[in-house]
Write a protein that holds these residues in place. Sequence first.
Motif, PDB file in Angstrom:
ATOM      1  N   ILE A   1      12.586  14.021  17.650  1.00  0.00           N
ATOM      2  CA  ILE A   1      13.029  14.272  16.286  1.00  0.00           C
ATOM      3  C   ILE A   1      14.504  13.908  16.195  1.00  0.00           C
ATOM      4  O   ILE A   1      15.328  14.442  16.949  1.00  0.00           O
ATOM      5  CB  ILE A   1      12.816  15.756  15.921  1.00  0.00           C
TER       6      ILE A   1
ATOM      7  N   GLY B   1      12.219  10.605   7.203  1.00  0.00           N
ATOM      8  CA  GLY B   1      12.484  11.342   5.980  1.00  0.00           C
ATOM      9  C   GLY B   1      13.967  11.352   5.674  1.00  0.00           C
ATOM     10  O   GLY B   1      14.784  10.845   6.445  1.00  0.00           O
TER      11      GLY B   1
ATOM     12  N   LEU C   1      11.558  17.352   7.492  1.00  0.00           N
ATOM     13  CA  LEU C   1      11.893  15.922   7.469  1.00  0.00           C
ATOM     14  C   LEU C   1      12.568  15.520   6.167  1.00  0.00           C
ATOM     15  O   LEU C   1      13.159  14.457   6.081  1.00  0.00           O
ATOM     16  CB  LEU C   1      10.640  15.064   7.656  1.00  0.00           C
TER      17      LEU C   1
ATOM     18  N   LEU D   1       6.209  19.513  10.433  1.00  0.00           N
ATOM     19  CA  LEU D   1       7.566  19.052  10.128  1.00  0.00           C
ATOM     20  C   LEU D   1       7.652  18.519   8.707  1.00  0.00           C
ATOM     21  O   LEU D   1       8.651  18.713   8.011  1.00  0.00           O
ATOM     22  CB  LEU D   1       7.971  17.937  11.117  1.00  0.00           C
ATOM     23  N   ILE D   2       6.595  17.838   8.284  1.00  0.00           N
ATOM     24  CA  ILE D   2       6.605  17.262   6.938  1.00  0.00           C
ATOM     25  C   ILE D   2       6.350  18.336   5.889  1.00  0.00           C
ATOM     26  O   ILE D   2       7.080  18.456   4.903  1.00  0.00           O
ATOM     27  CB  ILE D   2       5.558  16.127   6.835  1.00  0.00           C
TER      28      ILE D   2
ATOM     29  N   ASP E   1      17.985  13.669  14.106  1.00  0.00           N
ATOM     30  CA  ASP E   1      18.739  14.196  12.973  1.00  0.00           C
ATOM     31  C   ASP E   1      19.843  13.197  12.650  1.00  0.00           C
ATOM     32  O   ASP E   1      21.007  13.397  12.968  1.00  0.00           O
ATOM     33  CB  ASP E   1      19.336  15.560  13.342  1.00  0.00           C
TER      34      ASP E   1
ATOM     35  N   ARG F   1      15.297  14.135   8.425  1.00  0.00           N
ATOM     36  CA  ARG F   1      15.021  13.932   9.845  1.00  0.00           C
ATOM     37  C   ARG F   1      14.039  12.765   9.977  1.00  0.00           C
ATOM     38  O   ARG F   1      13.350  12.404   9.030  1.00  0.00           O
ATOM     39  CB  ARG F   1      14.341  15.164  10.488  1.00  0.00           C
ATOM     40  N   MET F   2      13.930  12.246  11.187  1.00  0.00           N
ATOM     41  CA  MET F   2      12.902  11.261  11.507  1.00  0.00           C
ATOM     42  C   MET F   2      12.197  11.732  12.760  1.00  0.00           C
ATOM     43  O   MET F   2      12.843  12.212  13.697  1.00  0.00           O
ATOM     44  CB  MET F   2      13.520   9.897  11.761  1.00  0.00           C
ATOM     45  N   VAL F   3      10.870  11.601  12.765  1.00  0.00           N
ATOM     46  CA  VAL F   3      10.143  11.935  13.981  1.00  0.00           C
ATOM     47  C   VAL F   3       9.440  10.676  14.486  1.00  0.00           C
ATOM     48  O   VAL F   3       8.821   9.935  13.711  1.00  0.00           O
ATOM     49  CB  VAL F   3       9.145  13.092  13.759  1.00  0.00           C
TER      50      VAL F   3
END
Lengths: 366, 366, 366, 366
Positions: free
Chosen positions: A275, A257, A163, A157-158, A277, A260-262
């Motif tokens: 995750i 990020g 993100l 994802l990163i 949004d 997005r954030m996880v």
Amino acid sequence: LKTDHVTPETAAGHAKVPTGPRPVGIGLVGAGYWGRNVARNFLDCGATELLWLCDLDESAAARLVGRRSEVRITSELDKMLADSEVEAVAVVTPPRTHLEVGMACLRAGKHVLMEKPLATSVAAAERLVATAAEMGLTLMCDHTFCYTPHVRRIRDLIHSGELGELQYIDSTRVNLGLVQSEVDVLWDLAPHDLSIMDFVLPPGLVPVQISALGADPINVGQWCLGHLTMPLSNGALAHVHVNWLSPTKIRQMVFAGSRRMVVWNDLVPGRRLTIFDAGIDVTHVEGDERARRMVGYRLGDSVTPAIPESEALAAVVAEFAASIREDRAPLTDGRSGLRLLRVLEAASMSRRGHGALVPLELDGRE
Amino acid sequence: LKTDHVTPETAAGHAKVPTGPRPVGIGLVGAGYWGRNVARNFLDCGATELLWLCDLDESAAARLVGRRSEVRITSELDKMLADSEVEAVAVVTPPRTHLEVGMACLRAGKHVLMEKPLATSVAAAERLVATAAEMGLTLMCDHTFCYTPHVRRIRDLIHSGELGELQYIDSTRVNLGLVQSEVDVLWDLAPHDLSIMDFVLPPGLVPVQISALGADPINVGQWCLGHLTMPLSNGALAHVHVNWLSPTKIRQMVFAGSRRMVVWNDLVPGRRLTIFDAGIDVTHVEGDERARRMVGYRLGDSVTPAIPESEALAAVVAEFAASIREDRAPLTDGRSGLRLLRVLEAASMSRRGHGALVPLELDGRE
Amino acid sequence: LKTDHVTPETAAGHAKVPTGPRPVGIGLVGAGYWGRNVARNFLDCGATELLWLCDLDESAAARLVGRRSEVRITSELDKMLADSEVEAVAVVTPPRTHLEVGMACLRAGKHVLMEKPLATSVAAAERLVATAAEMGLTLMCDHTFCYTPHVRRIRDLIHSGELGELQYIDSTRVNLGLVQSEVDVLWDLAPHDLSIMDFVLPPGLVPVQISALGADPINVGQWCLGHLTMPLSNGALAHVHVNWLSPTKIRQMVFAGSRRMVVWNDLVPGRRLTIFDAGIDVTHVEGDERARRMVGYRLGDSVTPAIPESEALAAVVAEFAASIREDRAPLTDGRSGLRLLRVLEAASMSRRGHGALVPLELDGRE
Amino acid sequence: LKTDHVTPETAAGHAKVPTGPRPVGIGLVGAGYWGRNVARNFLDCGATELLWLCDLDESAAARLVGRRSEVRITSELDKMLADSEVEAVAVVTPPRTHLEVGMACLRAGKHVLMEKPLATSVAAAERLVATAAEMGLTLMCDHTFCYTPHVRRIRDLIHSGELGELQYIDSTRVNLGLVQSEVDVLWDLAPHDLSIMDFVLPPGLVPVQISALGADPINVGQWCLGHLTMPLSNGALAHVHVNWLSPTKIRQMVFAGSRRMVVWNDLVPGRRLTIFDAGIDVTHVEGDERARRMVGYRLGDSVTPAIPESEALAAVVAEFAASIREDRAPLTDGRSGLRLLRVLEAASMSRRGHGALVPLELDGRE
């Protein structure tokens, strides 16, 4: 009318007959709790063949392998290293022995999988890394969590940019833990958080400083809880809370990020990752005499991806064998172990400096 | 350098000056707890104008509107109905009065918004529906939950085919509730679940039978907990559990389809819906002498959609006004109220028949 | 056979006719969002009488009180202060105005309830505290959270010794917040956590140092997230994480003691507090030549106490009136506001010092 | 200064050398998935000695015990039963074989531990129970869940009167399950819920009727979801929902009493039980011409008791051995298995009767 079934279990499949290259001959040092897990995974892995188990306590080693096992037992490391069929050694012994055992293995021409931390000091770790490089041998660190499908997904994802730009990292690893007398809570627990961060951060993004503050409220002579705070090279901030005294267990890491954030909650099987949004969008508006910023708020869906559960240690031993056969660096090579020790030593320096920020030099990370 | 903000609050906007058709003149009957909410929403809605408040207790009505209000107060329904500016009446009185008050309003040529349930019997509801049809007037039921964005999303998920073929519905509406002496827990709570089902089921899919079982373990003379079980016309099964005695509060509905399942947990603001992409796929394999079925298991992501919170009652009064001005049936018209009563009466019949399945005739539902 | 009901609502009771001393005449400065809440509570409180509402925007003030209100409106503070019936003033204006408005009120002989923070600097707060003391007037800070039943329960748990010796405090106050251009996230959010800590810590236990680290990853010119770490005088450690950028909202404080731990999750109505009876017991064993420590682990029940929900602001205005009539210091007096500013200023100093620990002088706390 | 540790693991202790009576010689029939678990527990139990493993597939049996095992392998039941050292047999084979295998064991004078369900019909179960009684042998059913510490705690809470009079039971056992072609979801999953109910209900309290409704929305020829509703002899109501089609897994049982309610959520290790002290109190007031009821609402604390996790099957085999040596009925004897079959057969009868309530005759339960 007949009904056939493909169950989740059968679909997941079982150990296949290895069809790849010749299995890597393995010697294992250490027949303790973790050594037992490592041995089981070497036995189950088609790409490895466990040949020797070495432990000062030969009877413990014998119990581990069972009575009719083909695995040879010894309390003498040299005897095992003298066997030319042993191509690689896994070292699962206390950290204070890592340097000596690791150097002996490397000098004997064996690839090494080292339990974390790689050593007890940067200097020792550098010797191991340098020796492995000189000898052209694989030196891999068993940063187990990096081989969970969840951490690999976070890395994807990163790295894929999904993100966006990382803004902050927040990790909590607290529970009623085994209070130790030789190491503090930072050296005991934070290697997990730090090695995960090292694994998932994108190329070029590194922590540049570290502050460590902690406490020993029960007077055992070691920090029982600690906070690490690390400014990153892009202006983001990482924070790690480790704690032996918490009645509730928490295993959570947040990577936030710009897009997005996880959230990784490791205590919820089947739904460990979420995750989000949602976030703040800052738009730079060019105008008359002055630039302005518009701050907007975005609230989107959240997703829990379906990620099949699997044993991380199986992936560790598979990666070890593959990196040897493919003659490439493993995902968590000696340099990642070295970077971890640089961070831990800097944390200890900050501890002695009452939390003052200590610079980190983590060059060499691609 | 300046920073402007668009906050979630300002972005949501506020009541606009109405730019549409002439507001509907409203008379409200009933100044109790729910009447207060209805009045507030008529006052806030740009498409309605609250002209009268009628209650046997004039002082209660006066307190509700406040001292300087333009809203006229009366305890005489006829006086209010005589006002030609009153085009429509909202009835928020006890169910046993619905027939008489509703008929008076309809006969006076007023559109009617009726609090649920529409009446206390199918026969009474049929009279209201028939009279409204004869007079060409709108008869709308205040099935409030149908106007939440979450139930509308569920309806969209089902009608669009995203859930696939419905397999089962499971609804739980339990808490420490107000034990009532006039109605049992089925008539008190189940209208919510049943009107939601009526609203979201796709055209042609209806419950075809109903079984009701319950208990009165505290001896108050009414069922305090009950289970409704309803086979649907496609072979699916719906179940509703209502309960006044539960120390824990649960408000959950599950709609499981062949492609997706949606869970509505109404107690988690901001995350009330979760959509699961997991289930069982049955494939029919044509073969030699006999057909076979392959049963496969699918485990996919789950999603929590971002759905802004909004007050359902505001949407109720807006729909009432719009259906009048647009001369169309409202989303929850008299016939939906009539279908609800058919189900409730059948449930009572099943209760008297010790849980035996009672057929449901819900024809006329498009 | 008839069934009467005592419902939770009726049991909770309603505003009683005041039977105590003469109500305190109140002037309110500030007709904004929070001022509206404060006004409503002064109007609902039997021990206060709201006489004036002062705001530079007279029309805003007029809208707030409504058309037929007895509350007088003005945009001139002096006019309100000249009214001898006004005994006390609540100041709900931006922090930069607190000193000037507060001093004017005190000099006019009025008791003051000041919105948090008390002022924008220690120096200004000291002037307010000193002036109130000289004039023999009440100066109370609206540290609202201290008046929730949950924080009061936490205070009781700590003061009664039920938690044992405090070992650590961990507070998380993160959500997608309003990014501000005048103050950073520490001054915006941390006053809540810090005033709560000040309120619940037992006599003699104080933070002795503070380290502040944060970041501005979206380049708005202010820290958008921050970490405060505070060693306490007994060897414990407090940590506060505040954050404007978190897509998920968390409002949680943990107070861990040697005997119990309490977790306050403010987002779970009805179950906000959980008390854990688990932890580590260290026993000192006297022996032959050396003392030893036994570390034992204790796993006990956890309890969620039943705590009725109530509005904190109602308790704030009641405490304000009671402290005036009883001629005693309020629970959160000017000195608590002053201590809060000492911590915030020290945090800002640590920020300028790149997170270095800054000593705190919080003497005078009983 | 040295620090010793008593960790949760070491405190829990390990298998002790048996100091009690002579171990019970065991023969095991069935080397499948569950047989493997049963074998492991017989091997670990100090009170049992596993002597034989019998399976039609001798190689499967051989794999299960391992190469150097002392456990003898056979595919011939008679051979095993002829061994006089075998005092007791555990039967872990498909239900359709239970009668034949069980009768052979009993006639050979062996005590029997039978996997659930005891047989495939009441008639068959009655033959097993009668034969065991005639022969004076122990016949025990492996109702595993009854041997979890959580179900035993629930039983204690009910039997001690702490819950008060039972008012309702609600059980949910749903997940994406293995769709079966031989048995429906009721016979597959409900034995768990029903045997638990049988185990925890106080003496004299029994279900008196049962209604079964279900559906097969995926057309596999068996009910894939089902609802059981059971009026109890005290006026309470029990409900069980079992389901193979639910994407989300739920394992929850609620036992609500007049004084307390306990919720068992089996998917939350360490916090599986929660006890709620909330409910409705009905007081009968003697008055003038008519009795009245006062309904009051009680909101108390909720408690999550600390219950160490343990393997239920270990307790099963220990109880089997103890009941043999102590010559007493085991906790879940043949009659409990017989009662379970009476309920299952009645459920099937209700299924054929379209959900009509079928009377239950569960006399003989103490």
